[in-house]
Design a protein around this motif. Structure first.
Motif, PDB file in Angstrom:
ATOM      1  N   ASP A 153       0.849  -1.184   0.000  1.00  0.00           N
ATOM      2  CA  ASP A 153       0.000   0.000   0.000  1.00  0.00           C
ATOM      3  C   ASP A 153       0.892   1.244   0.000  1.00  0.00           C
ATOM      4  OD1 ASP A 153      -2.135   1.654   0.057  1.00  0.00           O
ATOM      5  OD2 ASP A 153      -2.531   1.417   2.207  1.00  0.00           O
ATOM      6  N   VAL A 154       1.660   1.378  -1.044  1.00  0.00           N
ATOM      7  CA  VAL A 154       2.623   2.483  -1.131  1.00  0.00           C
ATOM      8  C   VAL A 154       2.626   3.007  -2.563  1.00  0.00           C
ATOM      9  CG1 VAL A 154       4.246   1.713   0.643  1.00  0.00           C
ATOM     10  CG2 VAL A 154       4.434   0.777  -1.656  1.00  0.00           C
ATOM     11  N   GLU A 155       3.184   4.177  -2.695  1.00  0.00           N
ATOM     12  CA  GLU A 155       3.479   4.685  -4.038  1.00  0.00           C
ATOM     13  C   GLU A 155       4.967   4.961  -4.058  1.00  0.00           C
ATOM     14  OE1 GLU A 155       0.956   7.823  -5.369  1.00  0.00           O
ATOM     15  OE2 GLU A 155      -0.665   6.370  -5.685  1.00  0.00           O
ATOM     16  N   VAL A 156       5.656   4.375  -5.008  1.00  0.00           N
ATOM     17  CA  VAL A 156       7.117   4.514  -5.043  1.00  0.00           C
ATOM     18  C   VAL A 156       7.558   4.828  -6.468  1.00  0.00           C
ATOM     19  CG1 VAL A 156       7.588   2.962  -3.104  1.00  0.00           C
ATOM     20  CG2 VAL A 156       7.339   2.005  -5.402  1.00  0.00           C
ATOM     21  N   PRO A 157       8.715   5.477  -6.603  1.00  0.00           N
ATOM     22  CA  PRO A 157       9.224   5.709  -7.962  1.00  0.00           C
ATOM     23  C   PRO A 157       9.771   4.410  -8.545  1.00  0.00           C
ATOM     24  CG  PRO A 157      10.754   6.600  -6.345  1.00  0.00           C
ATOM     25  CD  PRO A 157       9.577   6.070  -5.584  1.00  0.00           C
ATOM     26  N   LEU A 158       9.433   4.140  -9.779  1.00  0.00           N
ATOM     27  CA  LEU A 158       9.878   2.909 -10.432  1.00  0.00           C
ATOM     28  C   LEU A 158      10.639   3.258 -11.712  1.00  0.00           C
ATOM     29  CD1 LEU A 158       6.635   0.776 -10.047  1.00  0.00           C
ATOM     30  CD2 LEU A 158       8.678   0.676  -8.654  1.00  0.00           C
ATOM     31  N   ALA A 159      11.789   3.859 -11.532  1.00  0.00           N
ATOM     32  CA  ALA A 159      12.652   4.238 -12.651  1.00  0.00           C
ATOM     33  C   ALA A 159      11.986   5.276 -13.535  1.00  0.00           C
ATOM     34  CB  ALA A 159      13.106   3.039 -13.457  1.00  0.00           C
ATOM     35  N   GLY A 160      12.384   5.326 -14.795  1.00  0.00           N
ATOM     36  CA  GLY A 160      11.997   6.468 -15.596  1.00  0.00           C
ATOM     37  C   GLY A 160      12.925   7.605 -15.216  1.00  0.00           C
ATOM     38  N   HIS A 161      12.902   8.657 -16.012  1.00  0.00           N
ATOM     39  CA  HIS A 161      13.849   9.740 -15.749  1.00  0.00           C
ATOM     40  C   HIS A 161      13.455  10.563 -14.528  1.00  0.00           C
ATOM     41  CE1 HIS A 161      16.365   9.159 -19.256  1.00  0.00           C
ATOM     42  NE2 HIS A 161      15.272   8.835 -19.890  1.00  0.00           N
ATOM     43  N   GLU A 162      12.166  10.628 -14.280  1.00  0.00           N
ATOM     44  CA  GLU A 162      11.700  11.420 -13.147  1.00  0.00           C
ATOM     45  C   GLU A 162      11.247  10.488 -12.033  1.00  0.00           C
ATOM     46  OE1 GLU A 162      12.191  14.519 -13.371  1.00  0.00           O
ATOM     47  OE2 GLU A 162      12.608  14.479 -15.527  1.00  0.00           O
ATOM     48  N   LEU A 163      11.260  11.004 -10.811  1.00  0.00           N
ATOM     49  CA  LEU A 163      10.866  10.178  -9.677  1.00  0.00           C
ATOM     50  C   LEU A 163       9.352  10.273  -9.454  1.00  0.00           C
ATOM     51  CD1 LEU A 163      13.777  10.913  -7.178  1.00  0.00           C
ATOM     52  CD2 LEU A 163      13.386   8.826  -8.473  1.00  0.00           C
ATOM     53  N   ASN A 164       8.592   9.832 -10.449  1.00  0.00           N
ATOM     54  CA  ASN A 164       7.147   9.832 -10.275  1.00  0.00           C
ATOM     55  C   ASN A 164       6.734   8.576  -9.538  1.00  0.00           C
ATOM     56  OD1 ASN A 164       6.912  12.176 -11.770  1.00  0.00           O
ATOM     57  ND2 ASN A 164       6.890  11.029 -13.689  1.00  0.00           N
ATOM     58  N   SER A 165       5.934   8.735  -8.516  1.00  0.00           N
ATOM     59  CA  SER A 165       5.588   7.572  -7.703  1.00  0.00           C
ATOM     60  C   SER A 165       4.281   6.948  -8.150  1.00  0.00           C
ATOM     61  CB  SER A 165       5.488   7.993  -6.239  1.00  0.00           C
ATOM     62  OG  SER A 165       6.781   8.300  -5.776  1.00  0.00           O
ATOM     63  N   ILE A 166       4.291   5.648  -8.198  1.00  0.00           N
ATOM     64  CA  ILE A 166       3.058   4.903  -8.487  1.00  0.00           C
ATOM     65  C   ILE A 166       3.021   3.664  -7.596  1.00  0.00           C
ATOM     66  CG2 ILE A 166       2.759   5.632 -10.889  1.00  0.00           C
ATOM     67  CD1 ILE A 166       4.128   3.044 -11.726  1.00  0.00           C
ATOM     68  N   ARG A 167       1.873   3.003  -7.580  1.00  0.00           N
ATOM     69  CA  ARG A 167       1.784   1.750  -6.832  1.00  0.00           C
ATOM     70  C   ARG A 167       2.548   0.673  -7.579  1.00  0.00           C
ATOM     71  NH1 ARG A 167      -2.514   1.327  -2.909  1.00  0.00           N
ATOM     72  NH2 ARG A 167      -2.200  -0.925  -3.021  1.00  0.00           N
ATOM     73  N   PRO A 168       3.374  -0.072  -6.891  1.00  0.00           N
ATOM     74  CA  PRO A 168       4.164  -1.084  -7.604  1.00  0.00           C
ATOM     75  C   PRO A 168       3.341  -2.263  -8.116  1.00  0.00           C
ATOM     76  CG  PRO A 168       4.666  -1.121  -5.251  1.00  0.00           C
ATOM     77  CD  PRO A 168       3.750   0.047  -5.476  1.00  0.00           C
ATOM     78  N   LEU A 169       2.175  -2.483  -7.538  1.00  0.00           N
ATOM     79  CA  LEU A 169       1.338  -3.580  -8.030  1.00  0.00           C
ATOM     80  C   LEU A 169      -0.105  -3.114  -7.909  1.00  0.00           C
ATOM     81  CD1 LEU A 169       1.564  -6.490  -9.054  1.00  0.00           C
ATOM     82  CD2 LEU A 169       1.358  -7.286  -6.707  1.00  0.00           C
ATOM     83  N   SER A 170      -0.799  -3.156  -9.033  1.00  0.00           N
ATOM     84  CA  SER A 170      -2.157  -2.627  -9.054  1.00  0.00           C
ATOM     85  C   SER A 170      -3.157  -3.782  -9.147  1.00  0.00           C
ATOM     86  CB  SER A 170      -2.279  -1.711 -10.281  1.00  0.00           C
ATOM     87  OG  SER A 170      -3.616  -1.535 -10.636  1.00  0.00           O
ATOM     88  N   ASN A 171      -4.426  -3.479  -8.987  1.00  0.00           N
ATOM     89  CA  ASN A 171      -5.437  -4.509  -9.231  1.00  0.00           C
ATOM     90  C   ASN A 171      -6.230  -4.208 -10.500  1.00  0.00           C
ATOM     91  OD1 ASN A 171      -6.821  -2.319  -8.109  1.00  0.00           O
ATOM     92  ND2 ASN A 171      -8.489  -3.647  -7.398  1.00  0.00           N
ATOM     93  N   ILE A 172      -5.747  -3.236 -11.263  1.00  0.00           N
ATOM     94  CA  ILE A 172      -6.442  -2.919 -12.515  1.00  0.00           C
ATOM     95  C   ILE A 172      -5.457  -3.092 -13.668  1.00  0.00           C
ATOM     96  CG2 ILE A 172      -7.663  -1.144 -13.829  1.00  0.00           C
ATOM     97  CD1 ILE A 172      -8.354   0.140 -11.128  1.00  0.00           C
ATOM     98  N   ALA A 173      -5.877  -3.803 -14.677  1.00  0.00           N
ATOM     99  CA  ALA A 173      -5.034  -4.008 -15.855  1.00  0.00           C
ATOM    100  C   ALA A 173      -5.598  -3.210 -17.016  1.00  0.00           C
ATOM    101  CB  ALA A 173      -4.985  -5.486 -16.218  1.00  0.00           C
ATOM    102  N   HIS A 174      -4.704  -2.539 -17.737  1.00  0.00           N
ATOM    103  CA  HIS A 174      -5.142  -1.745 -18.887  1.00  0.00           C
ATOM    104  C   HIS A 174      -4.732  -2.361 -20.206  1.00  0.00           C
ATOM    105  CE1 HIS A 174      -5.109   1.179 -15.498  1.00  0.00           C
ATOM    106  NE2 HIS A 174      -6.315   1.363 -15.973  1.00  0.00           N
TER     107      HIS A 174
END
Ligand code: FES
Ligand code: FES
Lengths: 830, 187
Positions: free
Chosen positions: A110-131
């Protein structure tokens, strides 16, 4: 210190500072190239990675096995757009060998963390919605083997809520279209900040001035990188230290993101390895997607106390793509002599996760066309993310190729004439550009003309080129030829730090800097630079690039290996050489046992030089000492010390020499490149490519019989490396233009060909013959006048198949890849 | 186990645990001249056993389904795709991997380095093994024969033209019409 010595030191320091400052400015020509090259530009320099790779000893992240290691795999969505309503993991957990299952709704997640990319934008590392179908979602299963993890995935009981989906970008723009990602884009499938506009002048004015106006459209299907090594990574906690193996082109960006996790991990507590990369050509590494696996592995490793390797399956590697898919509308105004007066382009592109580069930018960077407008609309549909994959400039290259060839066809001109007529920059002609070359200290050469002359001769253009649809071969097929062009690039606003070290005992040289190896043979190139700058044989120089030693060098990114790292290595090597020569004239060693007299007593550093790793007096080469002997005494008894810097009384004799307790055997440097993205640099070097095809008008089959690539790389440092990028790029380019396309079932949204049997990458037989020509005009911003080549050919060549088929058949195809059905459709036969 | 691949998306979850395969088999493999007695599960591929169990990491998996040649090994003198072979089928067989070819100092290795046949290098061992098998059966292949033998090996980096040069050179060295230079060739 004598006055003379002091003056000499001051002078040297002032010069050094000046040199560094000037070198730092990468918007001008190299002002201090070497006078002589020994390793730079020499053919046959043995690759530093050759033996490892030829013998199978080269280690990739996928090869890492650690005692007790677990294997982690993701649940992926069976639907193109769906939400997990409930998930029952009990059956999977009961499977012997399953060690932990991470769920999206676990408290740790239950966190939002930066997952690489050039900017440190935080997202949930594992979601329950698939696009998109195949997106990893909901659960990450860790087991004793990959096989058990895979079995466990099948035991997950998932209740899905299916959502409406859309796959086609133009349909996604229609009113009432299903929302592809209501979480990100609640109001439609095109967010206002996903529109990118660029241009100069006033296209309306340009069209008014035109003798002829053309309007046309083409579409590009989805292709992808197909890295031979599946995406993966390994995490191990060594107490409070995190040890990570990343399959990543950007290890420094990964480390920066990782340092934000778990409330912050100090950078110096992360031990990062970046082994050989089974190639991803940019693509994969750009993604937050990528570090999602790493985050789950870290959590699982914490829970289980065991190292965890996460992996994608081969199919899962297919879900991300190159960002050239889309539909492109062009309107072009031209004079009868081929002068283009205006270009207006609209591109509707698919899921560009990084729309960093407009589609009409090459008309600005590279032509005299006074009126240009480009509009890129990055529309989101229920397919995977598309990122720059060798590379983000392809739509520009495709556009320039199409405009050059369509204008030539409409006016009955040779496309080469059209290119030469419009070459320039920023709306100015070539004369203007030549004046800028001179101002910045570059040689003034007409790169495009030189490329064309070389390419025409190689392919026999003047003898073989013919009007469209006019040459039938004895085998019944139609013969076609085509030409395209653009500039060379190395654009990234990258930075590089490099350490350089003379090893104790034997005087061999090590370059330190963590980066990813993408196979371009850049490491050998850096060794060549360091060798020539230091006066070393290249065999005595090694670049250690796989482990994070505190120095991060530029990634193999946007063809920018060399123009950033080459400078950094050069700066470092020059500084180190200076240090060695200064130390050579001073008492050089204070060890536990004794001190050593100066190696070259009574000399000044500028009287000395180094060649073949031997220090010698220029006026009297007999007066010499090898670097190995020079550093030799340091071997057993500690580092030798340099007489540079603040006076310190050192050693038991208490010598009164000014000393700094730093060995003269180490230095470091850096380079920062302010990139063309910021519009700071004009491009002077060009490339031109030529293709010959045979098209079977009955079956629609296109055979590429010959490709001639011509790249003005400014200066060739490593011939085999440059040529490899050219012919390797040719294969990839022909694959993209001719056979490669990821296909989805429009009914279900499921990817149909995520495997190497049904997604066709080129084989040895897919191009008849390739000739690679390299030119050296010295007009690159890199060291010695070099410019990048890594992405060029793969990026420029795909679109060329269209004009080649047109030249063969006399009809324009408007869809890539140019598969037989596309050709037959253009002929009205399908 | 190499991935099985989610060829069909999971839409109908199975409700009962799948029993783990239990019928283990003992096999004897002679790999690069060394005898290994191993207990293998019946579904383990030869590639998996060589790579993961014997640590012969040069036998790479790229496609995992017979499309790329990265996993090529020489089995009883013939090149085979080890991702498509079950280890249990190879009982009593002689297997040669890239590691054995390297240890024997086969001239292909230096020729590959000299002609820069590798970029990322992931596919390279598979090419060397395939080329070795070709030269074993045809010491003087024509360019067409080389192409034919190598066409099943995929290289995403597009190193293809370099392989032809290297294989021709190694063949010449093996036939004694060219002296191995070793190390660095200088033009
Ligand atoms: S991994 Fe065996 S053929 Fe591709
Ligand atoms: S060298 Fe990269 S796949 Fe062949």
């Amino acid at each position: 210190m004598t006055d003379e010595k002091q003056r000499s030191d001051e002078r040297l320091w002032a010069e050094e500072k000046q040199r560094m400052l000037e070198s730092f400015d990468n918007k001008v020509a190299d002002r201090y190239p070497l006078k002589e090259f020994h390793n730079i530009g020499r053919r046959g320099v043995r690759r530093t990675d050759g033996y490892e790779k030829a013998t199978g000893a080269a280690r990739y992240t996928l090869d890492v096995q650690l005692p007790g290691m677990l294997y982690g795999r993701f649940l992926t969505s069976p639907y193109p757009h769906a939400r997990i309503v409930s998930l029952d993991t009990s059956a999977a957990e009961a499977l012997p060998g399953v060690r932990t299952i991470i769920r999206w709704d676990d408290p740790e997640m239950d966190v939002e963390v930066p997952l690489a990319g050039h900017e440190l934008n935080s997202i949930r590392p594992l979601s329950n919605i698939a696009h998109w179908q195949g997106e990893e979602v909901g659960a990450f299963v860790c087991a004793d083997s990959e096989e058990i993890a895979e079995q466990a995935l099948k035991l997950l009981k998932v209740e899905w809520e299916q959502r409406p989906f859309v796959l086609d970008v133009e349909k996604a723009l229609e009113p009432g279209a299903p929302l592809s990602n209501p979480e990100y884009n609640p109001d439609g499938n095109l967010a206002p900040n996903d529109i990118y506009v660029e241009g100069h002048g006033d296209p309306e004015k340009g069209f008014a001035e035109a003798d002829k106006i053309l309007e046309f459209k083409f579409t590009f299907g989805q292709n992808t990188w197909v890295g031979p090594e599946r995406p993966c990574g390994v995490w191990r906690w060594n107490g409070e230290y995190a040890e990570v193996w990343v399959k990543q082109q950007r290890p420094h960006i990964a480390k920066r993101a990782i340092s934000q996790w778990f409330g912050g991990i100090p950078m110096n507590k992360i031990d990062l390895h970046c082994l050989y990369q089974g190639a991803s050509f940019g693509g994969w590494s750009q993604m937050g997607w990528n570090l999602g696996g790493m985050y789950c592995a870290a959590v699982a490793a914490k829970r289980t106390g065991r190292p965890v390797k996460w992996l994608f399956s081969r199919r899962e590697d297919f879900y991300g793509g190159e960002m050239d898919a889309g539909v492109f509308y062009l309107k072009v105004g031209c004079k009868l002599d081929g002068t283009i007066t205006a270009v207006e382009e609209r591109g509707v592109v698919v899921n560009q996760a990084m729309p960093v580069f407009g589609i009409a930018k090459h008309f600005i960077d590279n032509t005299r066309v006074p009126h240009v407008r480009g509009r890129t609309e990055a529309v989101w549909v229920n397919r995977g993310p598309n990122v720059p994959t060798r590379c983000e400039q392809n739509l520009n290259c495709y556009s320039l190729c199409w405009v050059t060839n369509r204008v030539a066809d409409a006016l009955g001109l040779d496309p080469i004439e059209v290119a030469l007529k419009n070459d320039g920059a920023e709306g100015h002609d070539i004369e203007w550009l030549n004046a800028r070359k001179a101002e910045l200290g570059f040689p003034v050469r007409d790169s495009l003309r030189e490329c064309i002359a070389a390419g025409k001769a190689a392919i026999g253009w003047d003898q073989k080129w013919h009007p469209p649809g006019t040459k039938r071969l004895p085998n019944g097929r139609m013969h076609g030829m085509a030409f395209t062009w653009t500039h060379e690039w190395d654009d990234s606003a990258g930075s590089s730090e490099v350490g350089i070290y003379i090893e104790r005992n034997d005087g061999t040289c090590t370059i330190l800097g963590c980066r990813a190896d993408g196979g371009q043979n850049a490491e050998t190139t850096y060794c060549q630079i360091a060798a020539d700058e230091l006066g070393y044989p290249v065999e005595m120089v090694r670049f250690k690039h796989m482990d994070d030693a505190g120095f991060f060098t530029m990634t193999p990114d946007t063809s920018t290996n060399l123009s950033v790292n080459g400078w950094a290595v050069r700066h470092a090597a020059r500084l180190l050489k200076q240090r060695i020569l200064e130390a050579a004239v001073a008492p050089r060693g204070v060890t536990q046992l004794t001190s050593f007299p100066p190696a070259f007593p009574g000399k000044r550093p500028e009287e000395l030089d180094i060649k073949d790793a031997v220090i010698f007096e220029k006026a009297n080469p007999e007066n010499r000492m090898s670097v190995a002997d020079f550093v030799g005494p340091s071997g057993a008894q500690g580092p030798i010390v340099s007489p540079i810097g603040e006076p310190i009384l050192a050693g038991r004799e208490g010598l009164g020499y000014p000393m700094r307790l730093t060995p003269p055997t180490f230095d470091f440097a850096w380079h920062v490149q302010r990139g063309t993205y910021l519009g700071l640099r004009l491009r002077f070097c060009r490339q031109a490519h030529f293709m010959e095809v045979e098209v079977d008008p009955e079956t629609g089959e296109v055979e590429v019989t010959r490709v001639v690539t011509v790249n003005d790389v400014g200066k060739v440092i490593n011939w085999e490396g440059c040529e490899g990028q050219a012919y390797g790029g040719a294969y990839m380019g022909v694959g993209r233009g001719r056979t490669e396309e990821v296909v989805w079932d429009p009914r279900t949204g499921i990817m149909l060909n995520g495997n190497l049997l049904n997604y066709k990458i080129p084989t040895l037989m897919d191009i008849g013959e390739i000739q690679t020509v390299l030119l050296e005009t010295g007009m690159g911003y890199g060291p010695y006048g070099a410019v990048g080549i890594g992405e060029d050919v793969a990026t420029v060549l795909p679109a060329l198949i269209g004009p080649a088929v047109h030249n063969a058949l006399g009809v324009w195809i408007d869809r890539y890849p140019v598969t037989p059905d596309v050709v037959l459709a253009a002929l009205g036969k399908a | 186990m190499p991935h099985i691949g989610d060829k069909q998306p999971v839409s109908q979850p199975v409700s009962e645990p799948v029993p783990r395969p239990v019928s283990l088999g003992t096999v004897t493999l002679t790999v690069n001249g060394e005898v290994h007695e191993l207990i293998v599960e019946p579904q383990w591929t030869l590639q998996y056993v060589l790579h993961d169990k014997l640590g012969l990491i040069g036998t790479k998996e790229f496609c995992g389904e017979g499309a790329c040649g990265a996993c090529t090994v020489i089995l009883e003198g013939r090149p085979v795709l080890s991702c498509l072979m079950l280890a249990i089928e190879c009982d009593g067989k002689n297997i040669e991997t890239i590691e054995g070819i390297a240890r024997a100092n086969h001239p292909l290795i230096e020729a590959y380095i000299k002609h820069s046949c590798m970029q990322c290098g992931f596919c390279t061992p598979g090419f060397v093994v395939t080329a070795k098998a070709l030269l074993d059966r045809n010491p003087d292949p024509s360019i067409e024969e080389i192409k034919e033998a190598m066409v099943g090996n995929l290289c995403r980096c597009g190193t293809y033209p370099a392989h032809i040069r290297a294989i021709e050179e190694a063949a010449a060295i093996l036939r004694g019409v060219l002296v191995a230079q070793g190390g660095e060739g200088r033009d």
